[in-house]
Enzyme design. Structure first.
Site, PDB file in Angstrom:
ATOM      1  N   ASP A  58     -32.933 -37.130  91.589  1.00 46.80           N
ATOM      2  CA  ASP A  58     -32.178 -36.490  90.544  1.00 46.80           C
ATOM      3  C   ASP A  58     -30.785 -36.202  90.778  1.00 46.80           C
ATOM      4  OD1 ASP A  58     -34.374 -36.445  88.445  1.00 46.80           O
ATOM      5  OD2 ASP A  58     -35.268 -34.873  89.563  1.00 46.80           O
ATOM      6  N   SER A 101     -24.903 -39.162  81.513  1.00 44.57           N
ATOM      7  CA  SER A 101     -25.710 -40.419  81.054  1.00 44.57           C
ATOM      8  C   SER A 101     -25.764 -39.850  79.544  1.00 44.57           C
ATOM      9  CB  SER A 101     -27.083 -40.487  81.615  1.00 44.57           C
ATOM     10  OG  SER A 101     -27.818 -41.306  80.989  1.00 44.57           O
ATOM     11  N   SER A 160     -33.111 -46.433  72.804  1.00 47.27           N
ATOM     12  CA  SER A 160     -33.471 -47.284  73.957  1.00 47.27           C
ATOM     13  C   SER A 160     -35.002 -47.702  74.000  1.00 47.27           C
ATOM     14  CB  SER A 160     -33.156 -46.581  75.396  1.00 47.27           C
ATOM     15  OG  SER A 160     -33.926 -45.500  75.399  1.00 47.27           O
ATOM     16  N   ARG A 161     -35.038 -49.038  74.761  1.00 49.70           N
ATOM     17  CA  ARG A 161     -36.215 -49.064  74.896  1.00 49.70           C
ATOM     18  C   ARG A 161     -36.913 -48.521  76.215  1.00 49.70           C
ATOM     19  NH1 ARG A 161     -37.287 -53.557  71.883  1.00 49.70           N
ATOM     20  NH2 ARG A 161     -35.684 -54.746  71.278  1.00 49.70           N
TER      21      ARG A 161
END
Lengths: 509, 509
Positions: free
Chosen positions: B270, B278, B208-209
């Site tokens: 959280d 995820s 990912s970025r």
């Protein structure tokens, strides 16, 4: 970091963009804005915006077109209001510090009990516009179900009262009422105010406009008189006549509630704690000392069974007591609409009929108003126990309430005739029978599709109630609309929902 | 209601407004739009928009200026993409039906356990853009803390995998790694991929970025080669060289995760369950069979203590097992940054130094990469137990990894030299001592203020680690920026936070 250096680095020219994002403070930057690059801001970032006098935290949307240059910053209506800017003013932006109160919100998510200071900090941040809608949604969810205990509800109510203005009427007893929603046409308030004021009680009523229903008391009253009163105008009307029927929006009572309630409805997550804090904070801020809560109970009302109603009543009483408020709860029939009209003007016509003692007046609306007024008379010791309803009935039937209502409307700017819609549609019964069920929610939706509450004359007149016998071809209800398009739309909805009014075949005699 | 009648009543002309509201599908109507009146739509209403081929539910913003006529409807970028429109197309709008999955969300708020079908319906609605940000926030909050049990986490992971594409590499063993964030400079991935691919393993890495950090692996790799690869390009690189280092954004893996994660970070709530779903959904969708999870533990890392780390590891293992994924967890030191560079290009330079076996290469980064590669070798039985690190070290020190890295970069479009920033600032020690603490979060923030990750060359080079001795006046770190303004801004932040690097006086010898 000093203000001057921020200013030097990141100054932008303010532009009002005329976009209504409702409560969420929103700013707009061009994608080539040097601020986006230097700060690493991207769409949905939270950004602090500062002028010499004001500061907000807002949500960023990025534009690429010619609406803005890279040296400008656009504002939504709510952000513009908070900042109190003039087009062309210079502002500077920065990363906001993390909000301390978000750590309390997180603590609540993790099941901790919040103390009064923590709840107060959250409420103050909400009112200051420091919460994005996602934060409000998280707060509502974290308090959802019954996750606030009694202490927390008391603290929330107190903080919400303190977050706005508080009215003082300089009298010992101020009565008020509230209905825990969900019943179309249940517009008793103007009648109750008129009865009680005519009997010498003080009832300075501030009401809301509809948010998700086809009419609020303020929408209905607006078809009869002026409701946008300043505080001093309200005070003068109440001084003269003992009551008023004004819109609450001009007097900033419990503003935290207004901010939470819209997200709450978008989520449709019931939170007993927030319902209680919402209702009681508004009443206390409005200066009430004696409050009657009407809880309609029914399968398509907000409160659906006796057990939930009792629990809610118990909590309301406890919180009210802690805040020094006299409170009584009344459970009422929530199985069907009240009166005939649904929609601002149509409900106003019902109210006038009851006040004028017209023979066509809807008796259910009249009896509900008398019941509520009687309870309030007894609560405030203006009537002996068991004598309240009788006194209320007299005031109504002898025309004192009607006189008082006219006087209040005159004082608020004159009594006017509600508007009438030109487009009508009659829904006919396709068989004979008795009315077995009416769906409150579908009825409200149909009235809204016809144009209510924006089109004041739009809505529904319903002629039949539960148990009424119906002939085949008889009119069950009439849709009223101000344009043929809206009428068509509501008609299609009715046709798609035959379950709105359910008929049962009559037993063979 | 039929489509035709809706169309007749409420047709509008589509306009692309070039506003990036990120994931929240947003539409814009003029306040005088007849649709607003007839439908009772107001700011923040949820509106269904239909064309002949597509349909979305979007959030309404109301405009009053000349951006739109009352007969037009404006779209944000995300709404425009979902609708696949051309400027001038006709669309029609209506009230959306209540989403069934919102009732499951409410059930979760009320503490009920959700079944697999219910969770799948929620995830599908999220991916279809039917949730406003407030709904996403409510879902995240309702699952916050540890409110999802193991069954629910498994169901969520599975639904998230199924919500997007799933890669198939036609090989028995596909290795992958993931680090549970929070440690600046911890860019081991390109080194690990190179070592393992040089040893014949398959590691098709999609990264990912950065969202909130100064660099993601994709940002760093982009300074060295092309990372926006199509699926067929990725497949070709992997077929030739056993690994790739691509950006995951072009291959729609677990899109539900991308939508949830941004709201999750905005809330900073959280949720153990969502973290696990995820991470694992992304890995499974990417086709991994053997996954190593690195959990850095430290006071300013994401996971702050051993107990939380152990619990998280246990849950990860259980969920991975249920989904047929081999998984191993490694607890690592999370007390300080890894390597020297923080920011895309500066981290790339560290990676090159390690791969080229430069004598100046940061040893901590090298040793971490060897440790991780060794574990993966043993997990996938490419090395005997206890022999993994030795094999990984050889591959690195004998230059095989470096050759493999160059070959991968060539295949992705050529190896390039990372850019260099022209503006620098050295932070000097104002006394002598030993480094007692480094704050990972403040360090990341300073690197972002200097321009990372948008400015690829921007960031920080840190020269000292915990326990290192420092002379007065010695350079602790160097800020790199691409413009003087950004440099100044980061310098001011450093000056305002002397606690970023804490020195302890040396004991008198």
């Amino acid at each position: 970091m000093t203000k001057n250096s921020q200013q030097r680095l990141l100054t932008l020219t303010a532009r009002k963009l005329d976009i209504d994002t409702h409560q969420e403070l929103t700013i707009y930057l061009h994608q080539d804005s040097y601020v986006c690059h230097s700060e690493g801001f991207s769409a949905l970032s939270r950004v602090r915006v500062n002028s010499d006098d004001h500061s907000i935290i807002a949500t960023l949307h990025i534009v690429r077109g010619s609406q803005l240059t890279p040296y400008e910053i656009g504002f939504s209506d709510s952000a513009w209001q908070h900042m109190q800017l003039t087009d062309g003013d210079q502002v500077w932006v920065s990363h906001p510090k993390p909000l301390e109160s978000l750590s309390y919100l997180r603590a609540k998510v993790f099941g901790h009990k919040l103390n009064e200071d923590q709840i107060r900090t959250i409420v103050n941040d909400v009112v200051a516009g420091r919460y994005a809608d996602v934060h409000l949604a998280a707060f509502i969810t974290a308090c959802g179900d019954r996750k606030l205990d009694t202490d927390e509800i008391i603290a929330l109510t107190r903080a919400m009262v303190d977050s706005g203005s508080r009215l003082n009427w300089q009298r010992d007893i101020i009565v008020d009422k509230h209905c825990v929603g969900g019943l179309p046409g249940n517009r008793t308030t103007p009648i109750v105010v008129s009865i009680l004021a005519s009997l010498g009680l003080t009832m300075p009523k501030t009401s809301s406009r509809a948010i998700t229903s086809p009419a609020g008391t303020a929408d209905t009253m607006e078809t009869l008189t002026e409701v946008s009163l300043s505080l001093s105008q309200m005070q003068e009307v109440v001084r003269q006549h003992g009551g008023c029927l004004a819109w609450g929006g001009s007097v900033q009572l419990s503003p935290a509630d207004d901010l939470l309630i819209r997200v709450e409805r978008a989520l449709d997550i019931d939170s007993e704690g927030q319902l209680i804090a919402s209702v009681l904070s508004k009443k206390i801020a409005a200066g009430a000392t004696h409050v009657l809560i009407d809880i309609p109970v029914g399968p398509t009302a907000k409160v659906r069974d006796q057990q939930s109603a009792k629990r809610l009543a118990e909590q309301l009483r406890t919180v009210a007591q802690a805040l020094g408020l006299q409170l009584r709860v009344l459970f009422s029939d929530g199985s069907q609409p009240v009166g005939r009209g649904i929609g601002p003007a149509l409900e106003a016509l019902d109210i006038l009929a009851v006040l004028e003692n017209s023979p066509q007046a809807p008796q259910d609306l009249k009896e509900r108003a008398i019941l509520l007024a009687g309870e309030l008379l007894e609560m405030s010791e203006a009537a002996a126990a068991g004598k309240g309803q009788q006194q209320a009935r007299q005031a109504l039937e002898q025309g004192h309430a009607w006189q008082c209502f006219q006087a209040i409307c005159q004082a608020q700017g004159g009594l006017r005739q509600p508007p009438v819609a030109n487009y009508r549609y009659n829904l006919l019964a396709d068989c004979a029978g008795r009315v077995a069920a009416i769906d409150n929610r579908l009825l409200s939706q149909a009235a809204k599709l016809a144009g209510a509450p924006v089109d004041k004359a739009a809505g529904i007149v319903i002629y039949k109630h539960l148990g009424d016998s119906v002939k085949s071809g008889e009119t069950l209800l009439t849709l009223h609309a101000e344009s043929p398009g809206e009428l068509d739309y509501a008609v299609e909805f009715l046709n798609a929902h035959p379950e709105l009014i359910q008929l049962q075949p009559d037993p063979i005699p």
